[in-house]
Write a protein that holds these residues in place. Structure first.
Motif, PDB file in Angstrom:
ATOM      1  N   LYS A 157       3.133  15.184 -13.951  1.00 40.87           N
ATOM      2  CA  LYS A 157       4.286  14.854 -13.946  1.00 40.87           C
ATOM      3  C   LYS A 157       4.713  13.385 -13.278  1.00 40.87           C
ATOM      4  O   LYS A 157       5.855  13.039 -13.348  1.00 40.87           O
ATOM      5  CB  LYS A 157       4.884  15.934 -13.159  1.00 40.87           C
ATOM      6  CG  LYS A 157       5.005  17.220 -13.847  1.00 40.87           C
ATOM      7  CD  LYS A 157       5.783  18.322 -12.958  1.00 40.87           C
ATOM      8  CE  LYS A 157       5.865  19.750 -13.744  1.00 40.87           C
ATOM      9  NZ  LYS A 157       6.546  20.849 -12.924  1.00 40.87           N
ATOM     10  N   LYS A 158       3.619  13.048 -12.504  1.00 38.41           N
ATOM     11  CA  LYS A 158       3.867  11.648 -11.742  1.00 38.41           C
ATOM     12  C   LYS A 158       2.640  10.820 -11.629  1.00 38.41           C
ATOM     13  O   LYS A 158       1.795  11.479 -11.906  1.00 38.41           O
ATOM     14  CB  LYS A 158       4.689  11.785 -10.606  1.00 38.41           C
ATOM     15  CG  LYS A 158       3.699  12.510  -9.546  1.00 38.41           C
ATOM     16  CD  LYS A 158       4.539  12.794  -8.253  1.00 38.41           C
ATOM     17  CE  LYS A 158       4.644  11.147  -7.444  1.00 38.41           C
ATOM     18  NZ  LYS A 158       3.324  10.489  -7.206  1.00 38.41           N
ATOM     19  N   PRO A 159       2.542   9.539 -11.504  1.00 37.07           N
ATOM     20  CA  PRO A 159       1.420   8.926 -11.182  1.00 37.07           C
ATOM     21  C   PRO A 159       0.794   9.582  -9.800  1.00 37.07           C
ATOM     22  O   PRO A 159       1.282   9.966  -8.991  1.00 37.07           O
ATOM     23  CB  PRO A 159       1.688   7.333 -10.856  1.00 37.07           C
ATOM     24  CG  PRO A 159       2.825   7.243 -11.496  1.00 37.07           C
ATOM     25  CD  PRO A 159       3.601   8.690 -11.640  1.00 37.07           C
ATOM     26  N   LEU A 160      -0.837   9.342  -9.850  1.00 34.36           N
ATOM     27  CA  LEU A 160      -1.408   9.636  -8.440  1.00 34.36           C
ATOM     28  C   LEU A 160      -1.402   8.511  -7.641  1.00 34.36           C
ATOM     29  O   LEU A 160      -1.470   7.236  -7.894  1.00 34.36           O
ATOM     30  CB  LEU A 160      -3.093   9.937  -8.862  1.00 34.36           C
ATOM     31  CG  LEU A 160      -3.799  10.173  -7.435  1.00 34.36           C
ATOM     32  CD1 LEU A 160      -3.333  11.532  -6.946  1.00 34.36           C
ATOM     33  CD2 LEU A 160      -5.235  10.206  -7.842  1.00 34.36           C
ATOM     34  N   VAL A 161      -0.572   8.975  -6.425  1.00 32.09           N
ATOM     35  CA  VAL A 161      -0.517   7.890  -5.135  1.00 32.09           C
ATOM     36  C   VAL A 161      -1.308   8.394  -4.153  1.00 32.09           C
ATOM     37  O   VAL A 161      -0.922   9.294  -3.545  1.00 32.09           O
ATOM     38  CB  VAL A 161       0.794   7.708  -4.996  1.00 32.09           C
ATOM     39  CG1 VAL A 161       1.206   6.482  -3.974  1.00 32.09           C
ATOM     40  CG2 VAL A 161       1.682   7.177  -6.210  1.00 32.09           C
ATOM     41  N   LEU A 162      -2.330   7.622  -3.619  1.00 36.43           N
ATOM     42  CA  LEU A 162      -2.885   7.891  -2.349  1.00 36.43           C
ATOM     43  C   LEU A 162      -2.712   6.537  -1.433  1.00 36.43           C
ATOM     44  O   LEU A 162      -2.737   5.421  -1.736  1.00 36.43           O
ATOM     45  CB  LEU A 162      -4.513   8.042  -2.539  1.00 36.43           C
ATOM     46  CG  LEU A 162      -4.972   9.019  -3.866  1.00 36.43           C
ATOM     47  CD1 LEU A 162      -6.571   8.888  -4.263  1.00 36.43           C
ATOM     48  CD2 LEU A 162      -4.433  10.532  -3.391  1.00 36.43           C
ATOM     49  N   SER A 163      -2.588   7.076  -0.101  1.00 35.79           N
ATOM     50  CA  SER A 163      -2.636   6.226   0.911  1.00 35.79           C
ATOM     51  C   SER A 163      -3.792   6.399   1.965  1.00 35.79           C
ATOM     52  O   SER A 163      -3.701   7.235   2.682  1.00 35.79           O
ATOM     53  CB  SER A 163      -1.178   6.300   1.609  1.00 35.79           C
ATOM     54  OG  SER A 163      -1.071   5.161   2.240  1.00 35.79           O
ATOM     55  N   LEU A 164      -4.662   5.369   2.054  1.00 43.18           N
ATOM     56  CA  LEU A 164      -5.791   5.438   2.748  1.00 43.18           C
ATOM     57  C   LEU A 164      -5.505   4.676   3.960  1.00 43.18           C
ATOM     58  O   LEU A 164      -5.284   3.604   4.093  1.00 43.18           O
ATOM     59  CB  LEU A 164      -6.908   4.858   1.843  1.00 43.18           C
ATOM     60  CG  LEU A 164      -7.631   5.763   0.702  1.00 43.18           C
ATOM     61  CD1 LEU A 164      -6.575   6.456   0.006  1.00 43.18           C
ATOM     62  CD2 LEU A 164      -8.724   5.192   0.299  1.00 43.18           C
ATOM     63  N   HIS A 165      -5.888   5.397   5.140  1.00 42.17           N
ATOM     64  CA  HIS A 165      -5.626   4.801   6.452  1.00 42.17           C
ATOM     65  C   HIS A 165      -6.737   5.024   7.392  1.00 42.17           C
ATOM     66  O   HIS A 165      -7.589   5.749   7.375  1.00 42.17           O
ATOM     67  CB  HIS A 165      -4.357   5.415   7.216  1.00 42.17           C
ATOM     68  CG  HIS A 165      -3.050   5.256   6.341  1.00 42.17           C
ATOM     69  ND1 HIS A 165      -2.120   4.387   6.715  1.00 42.17           N
ATOM     70  CD2 HIS A 165      -2.825   6.132   5.291  1.00 42.17           C
ATOM     71  CE1 HIS A 165      -1.251   4.504   5.779  1.00 42.17           C
ATOM     72  NE2 HIS A 165      -1.369   5.560   4.885  1.00 42.17           N
ATOM     73  N   GLY A 166      -6.925   4.016   8.125  1.00 41.56           N
ATOM     74  CA  GLY A 166      -7.973   4.041   9.245  1.00 41.56           C
ATOM     75  C   GLY A 166      -8.274   2.657   9.765  1.00 41.56           C
ATOM     76  O   GLY A 166      -7.921   1.576   9.060  1.00 41.56           O
ATOM     77  N   TRP A 167      -9.228   2.540  10.819  1.00 41.27           N
ATOM     78  CA  TRP A 167      -9.659   1.262  11.233  1.00 41.27           C
ATOM     79  C   TRP A 167     -10.448   0.349  10.282  1.00 41.27           C
ATOM     80  O   TRP A 167     -11.012   1.071   9.358  1.00 41.27           O
ATOM     81  CB  TRP A 167     -10.259   1.318  12.690  1.00 41.27           C
ATOM     82  CG  TRP A 167      -9.579   1.328  13.639  1.00 41.27           C
ATOM     83  CD1 TRP A 167      -8.020   1.492  13.699  1.00 41.27           C
ATOM     84  CD2 TRP A 167      -9.859   1.427  15.089  1.00 41.27           C
ATOM     85  NE1 TRP A 167      -7.570   1.674  15.149  1.00 41.27           N
ATOM     86  CE2 TRP A 167      -8.632   1.653  15.728  1.00 41.27           C
ATOM     87  CE3 TRP A 167     -11.120   1.419  15.777  1.00 41.27           C
ATOM     88  CZ2 TRP A 167      -8.874   1.786  17.252  1.00 41.27           C
ATOM     89  CZ3 TRP A 167     -11.190   1.809  17.203  1.00 41.27           C
ATOM     90  CH2 TRP A 167     -10.041   1.569  17.819  1.00 41.27           C
ATOM     91  N   THR A 168     -10.408  -0.829  10.448  1.00 39.02           N
ATOM     92  CA  THR A 168     -11.223  -1.622   9.363  1.00 39.02           C
ATOM     93  C   THR A 168     -12.839  -1.015   9.456  1.00 39.02           C
ATOM     94  O   THR A 168     -13.290  -0.784  10.902  1.00 39.02           O
ATOM     95  CB  THR A 168     -11.187  -3.110   9.852  1.00 39.02           C
ATOM     96  OG1 THR A 168     -11.902  -3.958   8.777  1.00 39.02           O
ATOM     97  CG2 THR A 168     -11.688  -3.456  11.335  1.00 39.02           C
ATOM     98  N   GLY A 169     -13.626  -1.001   8.559  1.00 36.61           N
ATOM     99  CA  GLY A 169     -15.043  -1.005   8.672  1.00 36.61           C
ATOM    100  C   GLY A 169     -15.039   0.527   8.492  1.00 36.61           C
ATOM    101  O   GLY A 169     -16.415   1.045   8.634  1.00 36.61           O
TER     102      GLY A 169
END
Length: 293
Positions: free
Chosen positions: A56-68
């Protein structure tokens, strides 16, 4: 941003392969170290989306966390299990905030370019992937320009975006994730006891209210267009060892226990006395190993 033309549809099946569910599951388990929460969420989200013949819509993922901690690497693994050429596919598009959208004064021009770029590429390949790195450095308001493409529309001006994939990568919210990991450790709980429910709501609120985030007060969050906020936990010493082993093998060296341990011990950890979590993660391991080999 370059011209999005890639000889029309004639090369489409040279680049897109059948989605490899088992391949992604294996890669996330064996290559993405210390991220059991992120791995589980990503596998379920991507597999469910790819197996849905009429999303019904595009897949939208938001990935979060410190670098590395593996955000870029995770998006690479997703691409490699959807496209034959992985990140080098003509249908995978990587935007970096500081490189592609550096000047706040040009934000209106960036909005126009971004809309045209996405529309042009989805017109050519409905299963296009767009990765936005450094979301924490993106000018507030810019990403809101693509909201119509992420919403529940059959099509916009004759183009359907429902099969596209959008991935946002950000350090924003990292402090909240680290605090949860620290709290679990202080209570004597194991890392595997941390689940998405312990992080997702607080993470989305933290990102939404962070003025230094490209997702600050964004309608993408306000209208619930982000399907999953995916937390990447701070890595522990044992995960740095795993990264070291893997990187030595990738470089063509026979894994050397003494070298990897020496490299891992010389990195910075916190809390300072207990040295539980790595400050740098796996980001600098490739270059650091060259020093010890």
């Amino acid at each position: 941003m370059e011209n999005y033309g890639i000889n029309g549809h004639q090369q489409l099946f040279d680049y897109i392969t059948e989605y490899r569910n088992k391949g992604l599951k294996y890669d996330l388990k064996k290559k993405l170290f210390g991220q059991q929460v992120a791995a589980k969420v990503i596998l379920k989200a991507v597999t469910g989306f790819m197996n849905n013949i009429n999303p019904k819509k595009p897949l939208v993922l938001s990935l979060h966390g410190w670098t590395g901690t593996g955000k870029n690497f995770a998006s690479q693994l997703i691409a490699e299990n959807i496209y034959q050429k992985g990140m080098t596919s003509n249908f995978v598009h990587l935007f970096t905030a500081t490189a592609h959208f550096p000047h706040e004064a040009h934000i209106n021009k960036y909005k126009t370019q971004l809309l045209e770029w996405i529309r042009g590429n989805v017109s050519i390949c409905p299963r296009s992937m767009f990765i936005f790195d450094e979301m924490d450095k993106m000018h507030p308001g810019l990403i809101d320009s693509i909201k119509p493409y992420l919403d529940f529309y059959n099509n916009l001006d004759g183009v359907s975006y429902r099969q596209a994939i959008f991935i946002f990568l950000s350090n924003a919210g990292g402090e909240k994730i680290v605090q949860v990991a620290l709290d679990f450790w202080k209570l004597g709980k194991e890392r595997f006891q941390i689940h998405l429910k312990h992080l997702e709501t607080a993470l989305s609120l933290s990102v939404f209210n962070n003025k230094n985030s490209g997702l600050w007060h964004t309608s993408l969050i306000d209208k619930n267009l982000v399907d999953y906020f995916v937390p990447f936990l701070p890595l522990e010493y044992k995960h740095i060892i795993q990264c070291g082993w893997s990187e030595m093998a990738r470089k063509g060296h026979v894994p050397n226990k003494k070298v990897v341990i020496k490299m891992a011990r010389d990195l910075n950890y916190f809390p300072k006395e207990e040295r539980v979590f790595s400050l740098q993660g796996c980001k600098t391991i490739s270059s650091r190993l060259d020093f010890y080999i």
